[in-house]
Design a protein around this motif. Structure first.
Motif, PDB file in Angstrom:
ATOM      1  N   SER A  39      -7.925  -3.247  11.614  1.00  0.00           N
ATOM      2  CA  SER A  39      -9.330  -3.027  11.255  1.00  0.00           C
ATOM      3  C   SER A  39      -9.565  -1.686  10.570  1.00  0.00           C
ATOM      4  CB  SER A  39     -10.211  -3.144  12.500  1.00  0.00           C
ATOM      5  OG  SER A  39      -9.821  -2.183  13.466  1.00  0.00           O
ATOM      6  N   THR A  40      -8.678  -0.725  10.771  1.00  0.00           N
ATOM      7  CA  THR A  40      -8.810   0.575  10.118  1.00  0.00           C
ATOM      8  C   THR A  40      -8.696   0.449   8.603  1.00  0.00           C
ATOM      9  OG1 THR A  40      -7.722   1.559  12.036  1.00  0.00           O
ATOM     10  CG2 THR A  40      -7.888   2.929  10.066  1.00  0.00           C
ATOM     11  N   PHE A  41      -7.832  -0.452   8.128  1.00  0.00           N
ATOM     12  CA  PHE A  41      -7.541  -0.586   6.698  1.00  0.00           C
ATOM     13  C   PHE A  41      -8.003  -1.900   6.088  1.00  0.00           C
ATOM     14  CE2 PHE A  41      -4.151   2.061   8.529  1.00  0.00           C
ATOM     15  CZ  PHE A  41      -4.302   3.206   7.771  1.00  0.00           C
ATOM     16  N   GLN A  42      -8.387  -2.880   6.930  1.00  0.00           N
ATOM     17  CA  GLN A  42      -8.578  -4.256   6.471  1.00  0.00           C
ATOM     18  C   GLN A  42      -9.525  -4.437   5.299  1.00  0.00           C
ATOM     19  OE1 GLN A  42      -9.481  -6.729   9.781  1.00  0.00           O
ATOM     20  NE2 GLN A  42      -7.535  -7.768   9.656  1.00  0.00           N
ATOM     21  N   GLU A  43     -10.556  -3.641   5.169  1.00  0.00           N
ATOM     22  CA  GLU A  43     -11.495  -3.852   4.072  1.00  0.00           C
ATOM     23  C   GLU A  43     -10.895  -3.495   2.721  1.00  0.00           C
ATOM     24  OE1 GLU A  43     -15.423  -2.360   4.619  1.00  0.00           O
ATOM     25  OE2 GLU A  43     -15.467  -3.004   6.712  1.00  0.00           O
ATOM     26  N   ARG A  44      -9.914  -2.582   2.699  1.00  0.00           N
ATOM     27  CA  ARG A  44      -9.336  -2.137   1.426  1.00  0.00           C
ATOM     28  C   ARG A  44      -7.940  -2.688   1.170  1.00  0.00           C
ATOM     29  NH1 ARG A  44      -9.306   3.870   1.133  1.00  0.00           N
ATOM     30  NH2 ARG A  44      -8.627   3.433  -0.979  1.00  0.00           N
ATOM     31  N   PHE A  45      -7.167  -2.956   2.242  1.00  0.00           N
ATOM     32  CA  PHE A  45      -5.774  -3.366   2.084  1.00  0.00           C
ATOM     33  C   PHE A  45      -5.446  -4.534   3.004  1.00  0.00           C
ATOM     34  CE2 PHE A  45      -6.025   1.258   1.393  1.00  0.00           C
ATOM     35  CZ  PHE A  45      -5.685   1.286   0.052  1.00  0.00           C
ATOM     36  N   ASP A  46      -4.499  -5.361   2.565  1.00  0.00           N
ATOM     37  CA  ASP A  46      -4.036  -6.475   3.385  1.00  0.00           C
ATOM     38  C   ASP A  46      -2.801  -6.098   4.199  1.00  0.00           C
ATOM     39  OD1 ASP A  46      -6.017  -8.339   2.518  1.00  0.00           O
ATOM     40  OD2 ASP A  46      -4.919  -8.547   0.637  1.00  0.00           O
ATOM     41  N   PHE A  47      -1.969  -5.218   3.632  1.00  0.00           N
ATOM     42  CA  PHE A  47      -0.754  -4.776   4.312  1.00  0.00           C
ATOM     43  C   PHE A  47      -0.607  -3.267   4.156  1.00  0.00           C
ATOM     44  CE2 PHE A  47       0.040  -9.189   3.370  1.00  0.00           C
ATOM     45  CZ  PHE A  47       0.650  -9.658   4.529  1.00  0.00           C
ATOM     46  N   VAL A  48      -0.062  -2.643   5.175  1.00  0.00           N
ATOM     47  CA  VAL A  48       0.296  -1.228   5.129  1.00  0.00           C
ATOM     48  C   VAL A  48       1.736  -1.128   5.610  1.00  0.00           C
ATOM     49  CG1 VAL A  48      -2.064  -0.364   5.445  1.00  0.00           C
ATOM     50  CG2 VAL A  48      -0.629  -0.808   7.457  1.00  0.00           C
ATOM     51  N   GLY A  49       2.377  -0.012   5.300  1.00  0.00           N
ATOM     52  CA  GLY A  49       3.762   0.095   5.727  1.00  0.00           C
ATOM     53  C   GLY A  49       4.358   1.461   5.518  1.00  0.00           C
ATOM     54  N   THR A  50       5.640   1.531   5.818  1.00  0.00           N
ATOM     55  CA  THR A  50       6.409   2.756   5.664  1.00  0.00           C
ATOM     56  C   THR A  50       7.581   2.484   4.730  1.00  0.00           C
ATOM     57  OG1 THR A  50       7.752   2.210   7.600  1.00  0.00           O
ATOM     58  CG2 THR A  50       5.803   3.583   7.979  1.00  0.00           C
ATOM     59  N   HIS A  51       8.222   3.557   4.288  1.00  0.00           N
ATOM     60  CA  HIS A  51       9.367   3.388   3.398  1.00  0.00           C
ATOM     61  C   HIS A  51      10.411   4.458   3.691  1.00  0.00           C
ATOM     62  CE1 HIS A  51       7.629   6.803   1.220  1.00  0.00           C
ATOM     63  NE2 HIS A  51       8.798   6.926   0.599  1.00  0.00           N
ATOM     64  N   CYS A  52      11.632   4.159   3.270  1.00  0.00           N
ATOM     65  CA  CYS A  52      12.707   5.147   3.323  1.00  0.00           C
ATOM     66  C   CYS A  52      13.648   4.876   2.156  1.00  0.00           C
ATOM     67  CB  CYS A  52      13.456   5.094   4.638  1.00  0.00           C
ATOM     68  SG  CYS A  52      14.616   6.486   4.821  1.00  0.00           S
ATOM     69  N   GLY A  53      13.635   5.795   1.198  1.00  0.00           N
ATOM     70  CA  GLY A  53      14.539   5.718   0.052  1.00  0.00           C
ATOM     71  C   GLY A  53      15.629   6.762   0.212  1.00  0.00           C
ATOM     72  N   SER A  64      19.470   3.302  -1.744  1.00  0.00           N
ATOM     73  CA  SER A  64      18.880   2.228  -0.950  1.00  0.00           C
ATOM     74  C   SER A  64      17.386   2.483  -0.763  1.00  0.00           C
ATOM     75  CB  SER A  64      19.564   2.101   0.413  1.00  0.00           C
ATOM     76  OG  SER A  64      19.299   3.239   1.206  1.00  0.00           O
ATOM     77  N   LEU A  65      16.676   1.423  -0.470  1.00  0.00           N
ATOM     78  CA  LEU A  65      15.264   1.495  -0.134  1.00  0.00           C
ATOM     79  C   LEU A  65      15.008   0.470   0.948  1.00  0.00           C
ATOM     80  CD1 LEU A  65      12.271   2.390  -0.622  1.00  0.00           C
ATOM     81  CD2 LEU A  65      12.130   0.474  -2.237  1.00  0.00           C
ATOM     82  N   GLU A  66      14.294   0.887   1.972  1.00  0.00           N
ATOM     83  CA  GLU A  66      13.833  -0.044   2.994  1.00  0.00           C
ATOM     84  C   GLU A  66      12.347   0.180   3.175  1.00  0.00           C
ATOM     85  OE1 GLU A  66      14.595  -1.567   7.544  1.00  0.00           O
ATOM     86  OE2 GLU A  66      15.923  -0.081   6.697  1.00  0.00           O
ATOM     87  N   ILE A  67      11.595  -0.921   3.159  1.00  0.00           N
ATOM     88  CA  ILE A  67      10.168  -0.838   3.445  1.00  0.00           C
ATOM     89  C   ILE A  67       9.891  -1.706   4.662  1.00  0.00           C
ATOM     90  CG2 ILE A  67       9.556  -0.356   1.046  1.00  0.00           C
ATOM     91  CD1 ILE A  67       8.478  -3.243   0.858  1.00  0.00           C
ATOM     92  N   TYR A  68       8.900  -1.303   5.413  1.00  0.00           N
ATOM     93  CA  TYR A  68       8.471  -2.077   6.579  1.00  0.00           C
ATOM     94  C   TYR A  68       6.970  -2.280   6.445  1.00  0.00           C
ATOM     95  CZ  TYR A  68       7.680  -3.590  11.334  1.00  0.00           C
ATOM     96  OH  TYR A  68       7.314  -4.329  12.436  1.00  0.00           O
ATOM     97  N   LEU A  69       6.547  -3.548   6.361  1.00  0.00           N
ATOM     98  CA  LEU A  69       5.147  -3.885   6.157  1.00  0.00           C
ATOM     99  C   LEU A  69       4.567  -4.572   7.382  1.00  0.00           C
ATOM    100  CD1 LEU A  69       5.428  -5.414   2.556  1.00  0.00           C
ATOM    101  CD2 LEU A  69       4.667  -3.111   3.173  1.00  0.00           C
ATOM    102  N   VAL A  70       3.311  -4.260   7.671  1.00  0.00           N
ATOM    103  CA  VAL A  70       2.556  -4.934   8.727  1.00  0.00           C
ATOM    104  C   VAL A  70       1.195  -5.310   8.159  1.00  0.00           C
ATOM    105  CG1 VAL A  70       3.715  -3.766  10.639  1.00  0.00           C
ATOM    106  CG2 VAL A  70       1.645  -2.767   9.685  1.00  0.00           C
ATOM    107  N   LYS A  71       0.592  -6.337   8.744  1.00  0.00           N
ATOM    108  CA  LYS A  71      -0.765  -6.697   8.341  1.00  0.00           C
ATOM    109  C   LYS A  71      -1.688  -5.544   8.703  1.00  0.00           C
ATOM    110  CE  LYS A  71      -0.598 -11.681   8.486  1.00  0.00           C
ATOM    111  NZ  LYS A  71      -1.193 -12.914   9.017  1.00  0.00           N
ATOM    112  N   ALA A  72      -2.595  -5.248   7.809  1.00  0.00           N
ATOM    113  CA  ALA A  72      -3.527  -4.139   8.031  1.00  0.00           C
ATOM    114  C   ALA A  72      -4.437  -4.450   9.206  1.00  0.00           C
ATOM    115  CB  ALA A  72      -4.338  -3.889   6.770  1.00  0.00           C
TER     116      ALA A  72
END
Length: 134
Positions: A46-60, A36-44
């Motif tokens: 101000s820390t990440f906004q210039e380089r990424f639109d979304f950041v998140g975690t995962h569990c495989g 199984s794989l679960e990812i959780y994404l949130v909108k980036a």
């Protein structure tokens, strides 16, 4: 002549949001009960906004839980929108601590994400190379 400034104003207001699709939330993939794989994404923020639109975690999870690749306390997924429904970025394996390049394609009509590892990192990992996340 008054319509030109109005059209220009509309373009300036709506153009930055042309690809502002929100894929935030939990997305899951299961293969039988073994993997199984679960990812959780949130909108980036101000820390990440210039380089990424979304950041998140995962569990495989593989081999009925005997092998786990989970990063739930720190961000491990970093993606940027390339075009409508298409994102690319990286995931850092919590198992091998190496980075992999990924592409996510949002399948709007099916409400799924096509997850693809486009470039493997070194070491072991426990997430699929290609899968549909729901």
């Amino acid at each position: 002549m008054k319509i030109i400034p109005f059209v220009l104003l509309l373009f300036l207001v709506f153009a930055p949001n042309a690809y502002s699709q929100d894929i935030s939330g939990s997305w899951r993939w299961y293969e039988e009960e073994d993997k199984s794989l679960e990812i959780y994404l949130v909108k980036a923020d101000s820390t990440f906004q210039e380089r990424f639109d979304f950041v998140g975690t995962h569990c495989g999870v593989y081999q009925n839980g005997n092998r786990m690749d989970c990063a739930v306390e720190d961000y491990s997924i970093f993606i940027k929108q390339q075009s409508e429904n298409s994102y690319s970025g990286k995931i850092k394996s919590a198992y091998s601590l190496t980075e992999f390049e990924i592409r996510l394609t949002y399948l709007e009509s099916e409400k799924k994400i096509l997850w693809e590892v486009t470039k493997k990192g070194e070491g072991q990992y426990y997430f699929p190379m290609k899968a549909f996340l729901e």
